[in-house]
Design an enzyme around this catalytic site. Structure first.
Site, PDB file in Angstrom:
ATOM      1  N   HIS A   1       0.842  -1.209   0.000  1.00 49.81           N
ATOM      2  CA  HIS A   1       0.000   0.000   0.000  1.00 49.81           C
ATOM      3  C   HIS A   1       0.877   1.260   0.000  1.00 49.81           C
ATOM      4  O   HIS A   1       0.794   2.100   0.899  1.00 49.81           O
ATOM      5  CB  HIS A   1      -0.869  -0.072   1.261  1.00 49.81           C
ATOM      6  CG  HIS A   1      -2.015   0.868   1.356  1.00 49.81           C
ATOM      7  ND1 HIS A   1      -1.901   2.231   1.191  1.00 49.81           N
ATOM      8  CD2 HIS A   1      -3.311   0.634   1.639  1.00 49.81           C
ATOM      9  CE1 HIS A   1      -3.089   2.786   1.374  1.00 49.81           C
ATOM     10  NE2 HIS A   1      -3.959   1.843   1.641  1.00 49.81           N
TER      11      HIS A   1
ATOM     12  N   GLU B   1      -0.860   1.350  -5.234  1.00 48.23           N
ATOM     13  CA  GLU B   1      -0.691   0.073  -4.558  1.00 48.23           C
ATOM     14  C   GLU B   1      -0.675  -1.097  -5.542  1.00 48.23           C
ATOM     15  O   GLU B   1      -1.460  -1.122  -6.486  1.00 48.23           O
ATOM     16  CB  GLU B   1      -1.857  -0.135  -3.573  1.00 48.23           C
ATOM     17  CG  GLU B   1      -2.120   1.072  -2.689  1.00 48.23           C
ATOM     18  CD  GLU B   1      -3.438   0.979  -1.935  1.00 48.23           C
ATOM     19  OE1 GLU B   1      -3.843  -0.149  -1.577  1.00 48.23           O
ATOM     20  OE2 GLU B   1      -4.071   2.032  -1.704  1.00 48.23           O
TER      21      GLU B   1
HETATM   22  C1  BG6 Z   1      -6.985   2.118   0.365  1.00 45.32           C
HETATM   23  C2  BG6 Z   1      -8.442   1.894   0.199  1.00 45.32           C
HETATM   24  O1  BG6 Z   1      -6.287   1.015  -0.135  1.00 45.32           O
HETATM   25  O2  BG6 Z   1      -6.655   2.282   1.738  1.00 45.32           O
HETATM   26  C3  BG6 Z   1      -9.219   3.031   0.861  1.00 45.32           C
HETATM   27  O3  BG6 Z   1      -8.755   1.820  -1.177  1.00 45.32           O
HETATM   28  C4  BG6 Z   1      -8.782   3.182   2.305  1.00 45.32           C
HETATM   29  O4  BG6 Z   1     -10.611   2.751   0.775  1.00 45.32           O
HETATM   30  C5  BG6 Z   1      -7.280   3.382   2.333  1.00 45.32           C
HETATM   31  O5  BG6 Z   1      -9.462   4.282   2.892  1.00 45.32           O
HETATM   32  C6  BG6 Z   1      -6.682   3.617   3.723  1.00 45.32           C
HETATM   33  O6  BG6 Z   1      -7.016   2.630   4.619  1.00 45.32           O
HETATM   34  P1  BG6 Z   1      -6.547   2.744   6.124  1.00 45.32           P
HETATM   35  O7  BG6 Z   1      -7.153   1.587   6.854  1.00 45.32           O
HETATM   36  O8  BG6 Z   1      -5.042   2.643   6.130  1.00 45.32           O
HETATM   37  O9  BG6 Z   1      -7.032   4.074   6.616  1.00 45.32           O
END
Ligand code: BG6
Length: 277
Positions: free
Chosen positions: A151, A252
């Protein structure tokens, strides 16, 4: 010759790889989470200054490893268990320009996910480039099904000026509008952006302002996710400063839709490769 050192960052145990030319990568044992990648005299990843740093709460920025669940697409905590777990650094590969961290199923993981596995994250640093590889070994007698992502939070000078190239005509799901379509030639960002793309056959190019990055991923990932919370959503994120969204873009390597199924005794590998252009 790459040098590997132990250090703490915000009180968290980390390992750092440093090349003779000055490139470096910093990895936290929590989540095998890449916190920083420096090359060409600049930081190339965004890391929020509002993280909690308690060793458990998800770290905002860098390269979160989301496994074995993408987002809220299943019964597990959002984005799975890996990012909230402590991994072990394996010393054996440090002298080869790469650092490997390992996380095996334990009582805490099995309480939520009754699956035996070994996950390894390998971070390989070369001048101007970083490769992050996730290996999943199914050590169980049953098939292992997972979704997830590397991510990556890229640093951008100004999200309003940033652009992402290389997704033209790929199938696109806009999660904000819940609308399916095809990608534009060039993606630009104004407001909340949360979209899933069919994996492109060629690397993407991120124009981050003062630098450009080539972003490649292995064919074993089915999708790319591109995310920026925009100003309004960012204001609701306790671990982000109000203007944090202006300084980051997540691109990602992801498996969002159909889970990967690893047969008993088999392995899966997925990577993302980042290079300055
Ligand atoms: C992304 C998603 O991968 O991660 C989003 O597509 C999400 O929907 C984002 O809000 C962040 O997630 P988190 O749990 O790290 O706040």
């Amino acid at each position: 010759m790459v040098v590997c050192t132990e250090e703490t960052f915000a009180g968290q145990p980390c390992r750092r790889l440093t090349l003779p030319g000055g490139d470096s990568v910093l990895v936290a044992l929590q989540g095998a989470h890449v916190l920083s990648w420096r090359s060409g005299g600049r930081e190339l990843l965004y890391l929020s200054p509002r993280n909690v740093w308690d060793g458990r709460s998800a770290i905002r920025g860098g390269v979160p490893v989301c496994f074995p669940q993408f987002n809220q697409r299943g019964p597990l905590p959002k984005h799975g268990l890996a990012r909230n777990s402590t991994w072990q650094a394996l010393s054996s590969t440090q002298d080869q320009g790469a650092l490997t961290l390992e996380w095996r199923d334990d009582d805490a993981s099995r309480a939520l996910w009754p699956q035996r596995f070994t996950a390894r994250l390998t971070v390989a640093l070369t001048p101007g480039a970083l490769r992050v590889t996730l290996d999943v070994d199914n050590t169980d007698a049953q098939p292992l099904a997972f979704s997830g992502a590397l991510h990556t939070y890229f640093a951008v000078d100004d999200i309003a000026q940033a652009s992402l190239h290389g997704l033209a005509e790929q199938a696109e799901w806009d999660a904000v509008a819940d609308r399916h379509g095809v990608a534009a030639d060039v993606l630009r960002f104004a407001g909340e952006f949360d979209r899933v793309y069919a994996a492109a056959s060629r690397p993407l190019l991120l124009d981050a302002g003062g630098h450009r990055l080539r972003i490649a991923q292995s064919e074993s990932w089915g999708q790319h996710v591109v995310w920026n919370p925009g100003a309004d959503k960012c204001a609701t994120l306790a671990d982000m400063p109000a203007d944090g969204h202006r300084r980051m873009l997540c691109v990602e390597a992801a498996q969002v839709y159909a889970p990967v199924v690893v047969p008993s005794g088999a392995q899966w590998r997925g990577w993302q490769h980042l290079s300055l252009v």
